[in-house]
Design an enzyme around this catalytic site. Structure first.
Site, PDB file in Angstrom:
ATOM      1  CG  ASP A 119      -0.782  -5.958   4.266  1.00 28.81           C
ATOM      2  OD1 ASP A 119      -1.137  -5.139   3.407  1.00 28.81           O
ATOM      3  OD2 ASP A 119      -1.502  -6.263   5.245  1.00 28.81           O
TER       4      ASP A 119
ATOM      5  CG  HIS B 295      -1.157   3.867   9.073  1.00 31.40           C
ATOM      6  ND1 HIS B 295      -2.228   4.301   8.330  1.00 31.40           N
ATOM      7  CD2 HIS B 295      -1.241   2.505   9.069  1.00 31.40           C
ATOM      8  CE1 HIS B 295      -2.925   3.259   7.896  1.00 31.40           C
ATOM      9  NE2 HIS B 295      -2.339   2.159   8.330  1.00 31.40           N
TER      10      HIS B 295
ATOM     11  CG  ASN C 251      -6.618  -0.172   0.584  1.00 30.29           C
ATOM     12  OD1 ASN C 251      -5.670  -0.457  -0.134  1.00 30.29           O
ATOM     13  ND2 ASN C 251      -6.593  -0.347   1.898  1.00 30.29           N
TER      14      ASN C 251
ATOM     15  CG  HIS D  69      -3.133 -10.317   4.718  1.00 33.28           C
ATOM     16  ND1 HIS D  69      -4.402 -10.830   4.771  1.00 33.28           N
ATOM     17  CD2 HIS D  69      -3.264  -9.027   4.335  1.00 33.28           C
ATOM     18  CE1 HIS D  69      -5.260  -9.891   4.427  1.00 33.28           C
ATOM     19  NE2 HIS D  69      -4.593  -8.792   4.155  1.00 33.28           N
TER      20      HIS D  69
ATOM     21  CG  HIS E 282      -1.749  -1.192   1.407  1.00 30.35           C
ATOM     22  ND1 HIS E 282      -3.079  -1.216   1.032  1.00 30.35           N
ATOM     23  CD2 HIS E 282      -1.477  -2.419   1.916  1.00 30.35           C
ATOM     24  CE1 HIS E 282      -3.579  -2.416   1.302  1.00 30.35           C
ATOM     25  NE2 HIS E 282      -2.620  -3.163   1.836  1.00 30.35           N
ATOM     26  CG  PHE E 283       3.919   1.926  -2.510  1.00 32.45           C
ATOM     27  CD1 PHE E 283       4.222   1.220  -1.352  1.00 32.45           C
ATOM     28  CD2 PHE E 283       4.696   1.698  -3.628  1.00 32.45           C
ATOM     29  CE1 PHE E 283       5.274   0.309  -1.309  1.00 32.45           C
ATOM     30  CE2 PHE E 283       5.762   0.795  -3.600  1.00 32.45           C
ATOM     31  CZ  PHE E 283       6.051   0.105  -2.447  1.00 32.45           C
ATOM     32  NE  ARG E 284      -1.047   3.616   3.689  1.00 36.07           N
ATOM     33  CZ  ARG E 284      -1.904   2.708   4.110  1.00 36.07           C
ATOM     34  NH1 ARG E 284      -2.959   2.411   3.374  1.00 36.07           N
ATOM     35  NH2 ARG E 284      -1.739   2.110   5.263  1.00 36.07           N
TER      36      ARG E 284
END
Length: 445
Positions: A309, A313, A93, A235, A61-63
């Protein structure tokens, strides 16, 4: 880029470790042989070091877009290259979510401008975008991602008719986050009644329980068998789920496969007291017994892939009370050193590590000419010194968020060089300013 000659290196590839030379020409591995001479090549004497194929991380997840205060494609792909990961598959997402063909291509365009590692993206399935999935070319991206349990981004798919229709209407690999939402909501309500929002983190694996994982994954696997879909469970976190998978046929013949992540192989619920919400993930890190069974299934080939994964944050976000602290953490820079530590502990062989982190993701997702050290393949390569201890500190963390659950950990092995398509992208702690990443391509007939 010209030619690069890597001399006297120990190659780890296709269940062998052997000494050889490797000649690169531009983007390609030109020749592999015991003794190569080339007066026009830049020579790297790698005596005593080990050469691995570039790692392929099937879940990050590289945002970007929308959450770039946590990280973006540039910052996190750069950290990935420092960790020997030369190709990644990013999740849908983000904000906006990657659930239309237009948003998918916007991500590809952004990665083409900024990524330091080879890239692809998973297309998000929702309760109402089946027609978009039908329009998606099977070679356009890594595959389809379904959130069958809620997580960051609120992409829960809970309409059973829709899920079955998605399973029946794509030839691509469908990857899923499997946790039963009803079970989680019931458990969360119980602990909220006792503690309010400040639930002790040690209860996280009881809220997002083994039961919740098994209910969801077993149901989804049954549907995959019914529909004939190609299904990959992301996962795994529980021992009980490992019995849902086969090891009696080769990966190429499997239609149902599984992945385990670094944190579920490294941490257990005994670490919550020290690490707190820094190791809050969905699915949760569970018991030492679960961890042991995950290792057993990984080593006997019921589990096919090791991934990260990676989900950064900020520390400010992670330090909130339980119900407000987001799940996920940064891992791409430290995944390979962590698994090499397990090699030193005689848990995992180098050959098995390469199989699970390089070969198998390439095979499972039909990636073209990557994941192996072969003549004619792209020169995605990682050079490792197995005996050069170093400590993870804030000063050497490459993530935009600036922290790691591995801070103060001493790893025995160090990544010295990372090549992306023949370009030396990382060398002894220094990053090249030049990028040579490519969009991943797929061979799905």
């Amino acid at each position: 880029m010209g030619r690069v000659l890597i001399k006297n290196v120990n190659i780890v590839n296709e269940n062998r470790v052997y000494e050889s030379d490797v000649l690169l020409e531009d983007e390609i591995i030109l020749r592999i042989a015991p003794s190569i001479s080339d007066a026009n090549a830049k020579v790297i004497d790698a005596f005593g070091k080990f050469l691995l194929p570039g790692l392929i991380d099937d879940q990050v997840h590289f945002r970007e877009p929308g959450l770039t205060h946590k990280g973006d494609i540039a910052s996190e792909s750069r950290a990935a290259v420092a960790g020997g990961i030369t190709s990644f598959m990013e999740q849908p997402n983000t904000n906006p979510q990657t659930t239309t063909l237009e948003k998918l291509e916007e991500k590809f365009a952004r990665a083409a401008e900024t990524s330091f590692a080879n890239y692809s993206f998973l297309f998000g399935g929702t309760n109402d975008n089946l027609e978009e999935i039908k329009r998606l070319d099977k070679n356009a991206c890594s595959g389809i991602k379904l959130f069958l349990g809620s997580s960051t981004g609120n992409m829960l798919v809970d309409n059973e008719v829709v899920i079955e229709n998605i399973f029946r209407n794509t030839e691509m690999v469908i990857s899923a986050h499997c946790e039963d939402e009803t079970t989680i909501k019931r458990n969360l309500a119980e602990y909220r009644e006792k503690y309010g929002d400040d639930i002790p983190i040690k209860y996280h694996p009881l809220i997002r329980s083994a039961e919740a994982c098994y209910l969801s994954s077993s149901k989804a696997i049954a549907l995959a068998k019914k529909t004939g879909a190609r299904f990959h469970v992301f996962h795994l976190s529980t021992g009980i789920e490992t019995d849902l998978f086969r090891n009696d046929i080769p990966l190429m013949q499997k239609k149902i496969t599984a992945e385990v992540c670094i944190h579920h192989l490294w941490f257990s619920d005994a670490d919550y007291d020290a690490k707190g919400t820094l190791i809050k993930w969905n699915p949760a890190v569970k018991s030492a017994g679960d961890r042991s069974k995950l290792w057993e299934a990984l080593l006997d080939d019921r589990i096919d892939v090791i991934a990260t994964d990676h989900a950064p944050h900020t520390l400010e976000e992670k330090n909130n009370v339980y119900t407000q602290a987001p799940s996920g953490g940064p891992l791409v820079q430290h995944a390979l050193p962590a698994m090499l530590q397990k090699y030193h502990e005689q848990v995992l062989s180098l050959e098995k590590l390469v199989e699970k982190m390089c070969h198998n993701p390439a095979v499972l997702f039909d990636i073209d000419k990557r994941g192996f050290i072969r003549e004619g393949y792209y020169a995605d390569l990682v050079l490792v010194d197995l005996d050069d201890p170093w400590k993870v500190t804030k000063e050497n963390i490459a993530y935009e968020c600036g922290w790691s659950p591995f801070e103060e950990t001493v790893f025995t092995s160090k990544i010295t060089h990372t090549f992306v398509n023949g370009h030396l992208a990382y060398e002894h702690g220094e990053f090249s300013k030049q990028r040579n990443a490519k969009r991943l391509t797929f061979n799905r007939s």
